[in-house]
Design a protein around this motif. Structure first.
Motif, PDB file in Angstrom:
ATOM      1  N   VAL A   4       7.088 103.812-113.891  1.00  6.62           N
ATOM      2  CA  VAL A   4       8.232 104.046-114.761  1.00  6.62           C
ATOM      3  C   VAL A   4       9.414 103.073-114.260  1.00  6.62           C
ATOM      4  O   VAL A   4       9.500 103.137-112.986  1.00  6.62           O
ATOM      5  CB  VAL A   4       8.708 105.554-114.712  1.00  6.62           C
ATOM      6  N   GLU A   5      10.006 102.426-115.165  1.00  9.63           N
ATOM      7  CA  GLU A   5      11.185 101.614-114.683  1.00  9.63           C
ATOM      8  C   GLU A   5      12.301 101.864-115.716  1.00  9.63           C
ATOM      9  O   GLU A   5      12.401 101.975-116.939  1.00  9.63           O
ATOM     10  CB  GLU A   5      10.920 100.334-115.164  1.00  9.63           C
ATOM     11  N   PRO A  15      22.921 113.218-122.285  1.00 10.67           N
ATOM     12  CA  PRO A  15      21.948 112.414-121.455  1.00 10.67           C
ATOM     13  C   PRO A  15      21.108 113.309-120.702  1.00 10.67           C
ATOM     14  O   PRO A  15      21.581 114.249-119.999  1.00 10.67           O
ATOM     15  CB  PRO A  15      22.793 111.622-120.541  1.00 10.67           C
ATOM     16  N   VAL A  16      19.787 113.186-120.777  1.00  9.56           N
ATOM     17  CA  VAL A  16      18.922 114.080-119.925  1.00  9.56           C
ATOM     18  C   VAL A  16      18.207 113.355-118.835  1.00  9.56           C
ATOM     19  O   VAL A  16      18.131 114.051-117.815  1.00  9.56           O
ATOM     20  CB  VAL A  16      17.786 114.598-121.026  1.00  9.56           C
ATOM     21  N   LEU A  17      17.535 112.293-119.024  1.00  7.03           N
ATOM     22  CA  LEU A  17      17.101 111.263-118.293  1.00  7.03           C
ATOM     23  C   LEU A  17      17.974 110.131-117.870  1.00  7.03           C
ATOM     24  O   LEU A  17      18.239 109.422-118.848  1.00  7.03           O
ATOM     25  CB  LEU A  17      15.611 110.835-118.271  1.00  7.03           C
ATOM     26  N   LYS A  18      18.397 109.740-116.519  1.00  6.07           N
ATOM     27  CA  LYS A  18      19.336 108.800-116.253  1.00  6.07           C
ATOM     28  C   LYS A  18      18.994 107.853-115.367  1.00  6.07           C
ATOM     29  O   LYS A  18      19.118 107.877-114.299  1.00  6.07           O
ATOM     30  CB  LYS A  18      20.504 109.443-115.879  1.00  6.07           C
ATOM     31  N   GLY A  19      18.017 106.871-115.852  1.00  2.00           N
ATOM     32  CA  GLY A  19      17.687 105.789-115.352  1.00  2.00           C
ATOM     33  C   GLY A  19      16.453 105.837-114.321  1.00  2.00           C
ATOM     34  O   GLY A  19      16.738 105.367-112.898  1.00  2.00           O
ATOM     35  N   ILE A  20      15.533 106.733-114.724  1.00  2.00           N
ATOM     36  CA  ILE A  20      14.397 107.232-113.630  1.00  2.00           C
ATOM     37  C   ILE A  20      13.557 105.928-113.374  1.00  2.00           C
ATOM     38  O   ILE A  20      12.842 105.502-114.423  1.00  2.00           O
ATOM     39  CB  ILE A  20      13.653 108.306-114.093  1.00  2.00           C
ATOM     40  N   THR A  21      13.429 105.734-111.950  1.00  2.00           N
ATOM     41  CA  THR A  21      12.181 104.523-111.533  1.00  2.00           C
ATOM     42  C   THR A  21      11.293 105.187-110.567  1.00  2.00           C
ATOM     43  O   THR A  21      11.821 105.669-109.471  1.00  2.00           O
ATOM     44  CB  THR A  21      13.189 103.450-111.281  1.00  2.00           C
ATOM     45  N   ASN A 207       2.608 113.078-103.614  1.00  2.00           N
ATOM     46  CA  ASN A 207       3.537 112.312-103.782  1.00  2.00           C
ATOM     47  C   ASN A 207       4.623 113.198-104.777  1.00  2.00           C
ATOM     48  O   ASN A 207       4.134 113.726-105.950  1.00  2.00           O
ATOM     49  CB  ASN A 207       3.344 111.226-104.752  1.00  2.00           C
ATOM     50  N   ILE A 208       5.904 113.497-104.326  1.00  2.00           N
ATOM     51  CA  ILE A 208       6.687 114.530-105.058  1.00  2.00           C
ATOM     52  C   ILE A 208       7.711 113.902-105.523  1.00  2.00           C
ATOM     53  O   ILE A 208       8.566 113.130-104.943  1.00  2.00           O
ATOM     54  CB  ILE A 208       7.005 115.591-104.038  1.00  2.00           C
ATOM     55  N   VAL A 209       8.195 113.946-107.064  1.00  2.00           N
ATOM     56  CA  VAL A 209       9.410 113.468-107.408  1.00  2.00           C
ATOM     57  C   VAL A 209      10.396 114.692-107.619  1.00  2.00           C
ATOM     58  O   VAL A 209      10.077 115.491-108.431  1.00  2.00           O
ATOM     59  CB  VAL A 209       8.863 112.653-108.627  1.00  2.00           C
ATOM     60  N   PHE A 210      11.588 114.553-107.151  1.00  2.00           N
ATOM     61  CA  PHE A 210      12.683 115.611-107.090  1.00  2.00           C
ATOM     62  C   PHE A 210      13.567 115.249-108.154  1.00  2.00           C
ATOM     63  O   PHE A 210      14.215 114.164-107.948  1.00  2.00           O
ATOM     64  CB  PHE A 210      13.169 116.146-105.731  1.00  2.00           C
ATOM     65  N   VAL A 215      18.524 112.676-112.661  1.00  2.00           N
ATOM     66  CA  VAL A 215      18.335 111.635-111.821  1.00  2.00           C
ATOM     67  C   VAL A 215      17.218 111.769-110.792  1.00  2.00           C
ATOM     68  O   VAL A 215      17.001 112.749-110.521  1.00  2.00           O
ATOM     69  CB  VAL A 215      19.938 111.500-110.945  1.00  2.00           C
ATOM     70  N   LEU A 216      16.727 110.902-110.506  1.00  2.00           N
ATOM     71  CA  LEU A 216      15.638 111.209-109.356  1.00  2.00           C
ATOM     72  C   LEU A 216      16.309 111.137-108.044  1.00  2.00           C
ATOM     73  O   LEU A 216      16.960 109.940-107.502  1.00  2.00           O
ATOM     74  CB  LEU A 216      14.433 109.797-109.287  1.00  2.00           C
ATOM     75  N   ALA A 217      16.348 112.208-107.534  1.00  2.00           N
ATOM     76  CA  ALA A 217      17.235 112.540-106.495  1.00  2.00           C
ATOM     77  C   ALA A 217      16.393 112.251-104.906  1.00  2.00           C
ATOM     78  O   ALA A 217      17.283 112.051-104.040  1.00  2.00           O
ATOM     79  CB  ALA A 217      18.003 113.879-106.105  1.00  2.00           C
ATOM     80  N   TRP A 218      15.021 112.318-104.855  1.00  2.00           N
ATOM     81  CA  TRP A 218      14.247 112.140-103.843  1.00  2.00           C
ATOM     82  C   TRP A 218      13.066 112.054-104.285  1.00  2.00           C
ATOM     83  O   TRP A 218      12.404 112.648-105.198  1.00  2.00           O
ATOM     84  CB  TRP A 218      14.437 113.580-103.050  1.00  2.00           C
TER      85      TRP A 218
END
Length: 254
Positions: A4-5, A15-21, A207-210, A215-218
């Protein structure tokens, strides 16, 4: 693998998703976690193609969805398995018919071959001999296993699970987690799980995406998450007395 880019998704002015990579790895259980309203469900629906992002790209096996033609998109959908939050079994169909449904939708195999495959995946989830039963006649945990069997009956490359442990007791939830992880490794699937269950994080969080407010915070694994200094993550993880005790034990053992 799913890559994902710079993914952005809004609803109106919100805005719900803010630039998740990020990247979801093949052969691993990839978890999406976060507080309610963090955007994880919208993120999952973007991966499934149910929502179209305003910006950013999603790659399946290094091919971007926005570059696929209609036939390629159809083949991608056929290559996806989905386990829904409430199992989403058809009440009017017995277990055999429920599991066979994707085969009837996406293949032209003779019924004998389809039935053989149905029995194969039912055996894989330890549900031999339930073919003629209806969803209302089996437990919630068994319904989840039927949902998993249906999701893998077409040998998908990608498996998506939306809150697979919802409504299950802790023991059954662990069994479902372990089953999903076993199938992921056995078939070398890219599995993405949307969950709020910290037991799942502990058991199968390879593999955990928080996410935090879109925003992808961690990002990390189930060992690293307990040692991170990210306050948003620690507040999420240690919101229960159980994990406060785990933290205390780990600090003493360092």
């Amino acid at each position: 693998m799913i890559r994902v880019e710079s993914l952005y998704k809004s609803f109106g002015e919100e805005p719900v998703l803010k630039g998740i990579t990020t990247t979801f790895e093949q052969g691993k259980t990839n978890l999406i976690i976060g507080q309610s309203g963090s955007g994880k469900t919208v993120f999952l629906k973007c991966l499934l193609g149910l929502f179209t992002p305003e910006e950013g790209r999603i790659f399946f096996k290094e091919q971007a969805i926005d570059e696929m033609n209609i036939d390629q998109q159809r083949k991608l959908r056929e290559d996806m398995g989905m386990v829904f939050q409430g199992s989403a079994l058809f009440d009017s169909m017995n277990i055999e018919e429920n599991v066979m449904f994707p085969l009837r939708m996406f293949s032209e195999k003779p019924r004998e071959e389809m039935l053989e495959r149905v029995n194969e995946v039912l055996a894989r989830v330890n549900l031999e001999g339930v073919n003629s039963k209806y969803p209302s006649e089996i437990s919630g945990g068994m319904q989840k296993r039927v949902a998993i069997a249906r999701a893998i009956v077409n040998n998908p490359s990608f498996l998506f699970c939306d809150e697979p442990n919802s409504g299950l007791d802790p023991r059954t939830a662990i069994l479902i987690d372990n089953l999903i992880q076993e199938i992921t490794k056995e078939y070398n699937i890219t599995t993405v799980i949307n969950t709020h269950d910290m037991n799942s994080v502990m058991e199968i969080g390879e593999n955990i995406v928080f996410l935090e407010k879109g925003v992808l915070a961690w990002q990390g694994n189930n060992r690293e998450i307990f040692m991170t200094d990210n306050k948003n993550v620690t507040n999420f993880v240690y919101s229960s007395d159980l994990f406060k005790k785990i933290r205390e034990i780990q600090i003493k053992e360092k």
